[in-house]
Design a protein around this motif. Structure first.
Motif, short mmCIF file in Angstrom:
data_model
loop_
_atom_site.label_atom_id
_atom_site.label_comp_id
_atom_site.label_asym_id
_atom_site.label_seq_id
_atom_site.Cartn_x
_atom_site.Cartn_y
_atom_site.Cartn_z
N LEU B 128 24.82 -3.45 19.94
CA LEU B 128 24.95 -1.99 19.80
C LEU B 128 26.05 -1.64 18.81
O LEU B 128 25.88 -0.79 17.93
N TYR B 131 25.06 -2.50 15.12
CA TYR B 131 24.19 -1.50 14.49
C TYR B 131 24.97 -0.21 14.19
O TYR B 131 24.74 0.43 13.16
N THR B 141 18.85 2.44 16.10
CA THR B 141 19.38 1.39 16.98
C THR B 141 18.42 1.16 18.14
O THR B 141 18.13 0.01 18.51
#
Lengths: 203, 174
Positions: B128, B131, B141
């Protein structure tokens, strides 16, 4: 925490430590844990196949009485046909590409369920072979008794001991197969499951 | 406005290697986020290259090369779980360089602290953050990870809070 400043540093970071070869032949063999697991499973299956091939000659090697040959080879033929099915499925598993190009959740789901499916197949194949193994042991000992006596009937006590012995051996083999699979493959599958759980929708 | 995708007219090895060279930063950053030692970093980079080449023949060009490369790199790193390796490696604040008088060194120290803190997160949280740092939107994402945009936003916010807490615990503030 200033993410904007961090992002500009991130963007300007150099990648000098990345070594890209001149051609793809220079890439070493894959050492991904998933490839390693598949190689291990493949090697185990090759050994088991070799073991199965040895069963062709077992009646001669163990001196099993000729009267048992027909029933032995009939049983062996059944095992061979069933094993053929499992080996074809295992071959598909360790030859297939791992779909790392999919969205992460899809990729993890495919890998996880493929691995679990093949672990279950491996387990059920082991469980199927076990009774045949016990059958071979049984006719081996009975052949030996036939050589020493005209006929042999176990007493009630001997029958109970044989039953308990076979049942215990069966349980031990089943437990061993489960333990082996969990130890060598199950831990990686559990880690993949944990990753999938981390992607679940938060409520 | 719809993004133009690069045509995959050339499936040659050389084209593939040229594209990977252009986007080598992805390999560097993913390796830094998912491993803590130089030797492991090199291993992971090599492994990503191998998986990229293996997957390349099925790459249809329906996304940008970089987008496709992100997925393969992150998925390879996430599943590159070695035996007896734990992701939550405690960080010693003393190992982070502090040379506050020089801007360049300060920036490097900040980045080092960031990477070391990131390695205390779980593999999905690292993805996470990766990205986010690459500038992808929550929707993009979500598409990369195969989750909804809302889920991506919620998880990313939690991850950023967690990261800030880790960095403070390390005794480093920025």
């Amino acid at each position: 925490m200033n993410f904007d400043e961090l992002k500009s540093e991130w963007d300007s970071e150099n990648a000098d430590d990345v070594h890209i070869p001149q051609n793809t032949n220079a890439l070493k063999a894959a050492r991904h844990p998933l490839q390693a697991l598949k190689r291990t499973m493949k090697n185990e299956l090759i050994l088991q196949l070799a073991g199965l091939a040895a069963f062709v000659f077992l009646p001669f090697l163990l001196g099993i009485d000729r009267t048992f040959y027909l029933v032995y080879y009939l049983g062996f033929m059944v095992i061979l046909v069933i094993s053929g099915y499992y080996l074809i499925e295992f071959r598909k598993f360790y030859r297939q590409v791992d779909h790392f190009e999919l969205a992460t959740k899809d990729s993890l789901t495919a890998i996880y369920y493929d691995l679990r499916l093949n672990m279950e197949r491996y387990k059920s194949w082991g469980f199927l072979l076990t009774p045949f193994g016990l059958f071979v042991i049984g006719i081996f000992f009975y052949s030996r008794f036939l050589r020493t006596a005209e006929s042999w009937m176990p007493t009630e006590t001997q029958g109970i001991i044989i039953f308990i012995g076979c049942f215990s051996m069966l349980l031990l083999i089943i437990w061993s197969i489960n333990w082996w699979l969990q130890y060598y493959y199950g831990r990686y599958a559990d880690q993949l499951k944990a990753l999938l759980d981390a992607l679940r929708e938060d409520r | 406005m719809r993004k133009r995708t690069e045509p995959v007219a050339d499936r040659s090895e050389q084209y593939f290697l040229d594209q990977v060279k252009i986007h080598a930063g992805i390999l560097h950053k993913v390796a830094r986020m998912y491993t803590d030692h130089a030797a492991d970093r090199e291993d992971l980079q090599q492994e990503i290259l191998i998986q990229l080449w293996k997957s390349y023949q099925s790459f249809r060009g329906d996304s940008q090369f970089s987008t496709w490369m992100y997925r393969v790199a992150i998925n390879t790193a996430i599943t590159f779980i070695k035996k007896n390796k734990f992701y939550n490696i405690p960080v010693d604040a003393a190992t982070i360089s502090h040379q506050p008088d020089e801007d360049a060194h300060q920036q490097q120290a900040r980045l080092d602290a960031f990477y070391k803190a990131v390695r205390e997160l779980n593999p999905i949280e690292r993805a996470l953050l990766f990205y986010f740092m690459e500038g992808l939107s929550h929707k993009e994402t979500g598409l990369q990870l195969g989750i909804s945009e809302v889920n991506a936003r919620v998880k990313l916010n939690r991850t950023k809070e967690k990261l800030q807490t880790i960095i403070k615990k390390q005794g480093y503030e920025f």
